[in-house]
Design an enzyme around this catalytic site. Structure first.
Site, PDB file in Angstrom:
ATOM      1  N   GLY A 165      -8.987   0.912   6.555  1.00  0.00           N
ATOM      2  CA  GLY A 165      -9.125   1.245   5.150  1.00  0.00           C
ATOM      3  C   GLY A 165     -10.398   2.036   4.893  1.00  0.00           C
ATOM      4  O   GLY A 165     -11.479   1.673   5.370  1.00  0.00           O
ATOM      5  N   TYR A 220      -5.558  -6.185  -2.905  1.00  0.00           N
ATOM      6  CA  TYR A 220      -6.575  -5.227  -3.294  1.00  0.00           C
ATOM      7  C   TYR A 220      -6.147  -4.534  -4.595  1.00  0.00           C
ATOM      8  O   TYR A 220      -5.170  -4.939  -5.219  1.00  0.00           O
ATOM      9  CB  TYR A 220      -6.840  -4.250  -2.153  1.00  0.00           C
ATOM     10  N   MET A 227      -6.644  -1.279  10.586  1.00  0.00           N
ATOM     11  CA  MET A 227      -7.394  -2.512  10.839  1.00  0.00           C
ATOM     12  C   MET A 227      -8.853  -2.286  10.490  1.00  0.00           C
ATOM     13  O   MET A 227      -9.523  -1.442  11.098  1.00  0.00           O
ATOM     14  CB  MET A 227      -7.252  -2.924  12.316  1.00  0.00           C
ATOM     15  N   THR A 228      -9.350  -3.008   9.504  1.00  0.00           N
ATOM     16  CA  THR A 228     -10.724  -2.846   9.050  1.00  0.00           C
ATOM     17  C   THR A 228     -11.676  -3.258  10.163  1.00  0.00           C
ATOM     18  O   THR A 228     -11.592  -4.372  10.682  1.00  0.00           O
ATOM     19  CB  THR A 228     -10.978  -3.700   7.801  1.00  0.00           C
TER      20      THR A 228
END
Length: 366
Positions: free
Chosen positions: A59, A174, A26-27
């Site tokens: 990330g 991405y 989870m960013t």
């Protein structure tokens, strides 16, 4: 709820987890200039102390000039960032946990709301992030080669620091996913093609390089998604045959575990079967899989960004599918973001203590 199945140990190469529960990536954007802080280390250590079997980090971007679209997303390169990640993994191990970084390149991306931009233009298979939206440059052969090498270096650094696994981010529109998608990959060279199988080449080469750098005995995960963040019903692989052509080369290149991102884990992937994405991935490749998607909550992750709250929900269907052998591990995101003791509460059937989730939790590192 009978959750005994979630608390069986799991072993695969360098992974020896105490249970089947994975903290999903989870960013968080709490790493100024890409350097994880002491609070980041505490955040992960708390989840390890709370009995999470395997933690997958937010990330973390690889060493490319425009791999990041956010100045506060952590780097997985450079002396300062790697020293900070050394503390993270040491603290997680001290609490009896296991952990892997998710290594990432964001590809063609929208500009950050603050106005911050990377030193060079965003890069991807083409100039497109999605149909009609361009914001960068198409990668040259040398840029592709350097990016593949950068993924390999990040994985090698993770192993050297003592991490237990590495996850390659190949999902959610991405860079690697942009190569998979025909709307963002219009290349006419060996990295393009009309079929999903042809467009898988870049991802496969990243996997091969990572595998070469970490060796055969190191557990390697890739996160994949069928959907796009603005199109939840989109499917890269439209049937079992296309999925086989997509996943099999990655399995053969060295992937040990497929982390199959879904909006809701209980939704079937294809008509005629109730198997979800992780169930199909395991059936096709024979590899271990991680299922994810609204586990333990009655609302999905993307709704949280719109201000929607979620309440705890039953895990009975999840356990039924796991017991049937559809997948091996279960990734949990928002419940663990909001509550470091979520696993312990599930294990001890303290369901009355489970918390809901609100958008405010996204803004805190606790």
């Amino acid at each position: 709820m009978n959750t005994d199945s979630l608390f069986r140990p799991f072993s695969l190469k360098t992974l020896n987890t105490k249970n089947r529960i994975v903290m999903a990536p989870m960013t968080r954007s709490f790493s100024p200039d890409g350097i994880p802080t002491e609070d980041v280390a505490k955040y992960y250590a708390k989840r390890a102390a709370g009995e999470v079997g395997l933690i997958l980090s937010e990330g973390t971007v690889i060493n490319r000039p425009s791999s990041s679209a956010d100045p506060n997303i952590p780097h997985f390169y450079g002396e300062q960032a790697l020293a900070a990640w050394q503390k993270v993994i040491d603290d997680v191990h001290a609490e009896g946990g296991q952990m892997g970084p998710q290594i990432w390149h964001q590809g063609i991306h929208a500009n950050h709301a603050s106005g911050w931009l990377p030193k060079t233009p965003f890069e991807g298979p083409s100039t497109f992030n999605s149909p009609g939206f361009e914001n960068g440059v198409a990668m040259t052969d040398s840029a592709i080669a350097d990016t593949i090498a950068a993924f390999g270096q990040a994985a090698a650094d993770a192993k050297a620091l003592g991490f237990d696994t590495v996850e390659i981010h190949g999902a959610h529109q991405y860079l690697i996913d942009q190569f998979f998608w025909d709307a963002t990959n219009n290349r006419t060279d060996i990295y393009g093609g009309k079929t999903l199988a042809e467009r898988t080449r870049f991802g496969v080469e990243v996997i091969k390089e990572v595998r070469k750098r970490v060796g055969e005995d190191f557990a390697l995960i890739i996160r994949l998604s069928q959907f796009k963040p603005a199109a939840y019903d989109f499917k890269l692989a439209k049937n079992e045959s296309e999925m086989e052509q997509w996943l099999t080369p990655m399995a053969e290149a060295g992937i040990d575990i497929f982390h199959c991102s879904q909006r809701r884990f209980w939704e079937p992937e294809f008509e005629g079967s109730d198997l979800n994405f992780a169930g199909w991935a395991k059936k096709i490749t024979g590899k271990a899989t991680i299922s994810v998607g609204s586990v333990g909550l009655d609302g999905d992750f993307f709704g949280a960004f719109a201000g929607q709250s979620s309440q705890p929900s039953s895990l009975d269907e999840l356990v039924r599918r796991m017991d049937r052998g559809d997948f091996d591990l279960v990734a949990v995101g928002r419940p663990l973001l909001a509550d470091a003791q979520w696993v312990e509460k599930i294990k001890n059937n303290r369901t009355e203590e489970l918390k809901g989730f609100s958008k405010e939790a996204l803004m805190q590192l606790v």
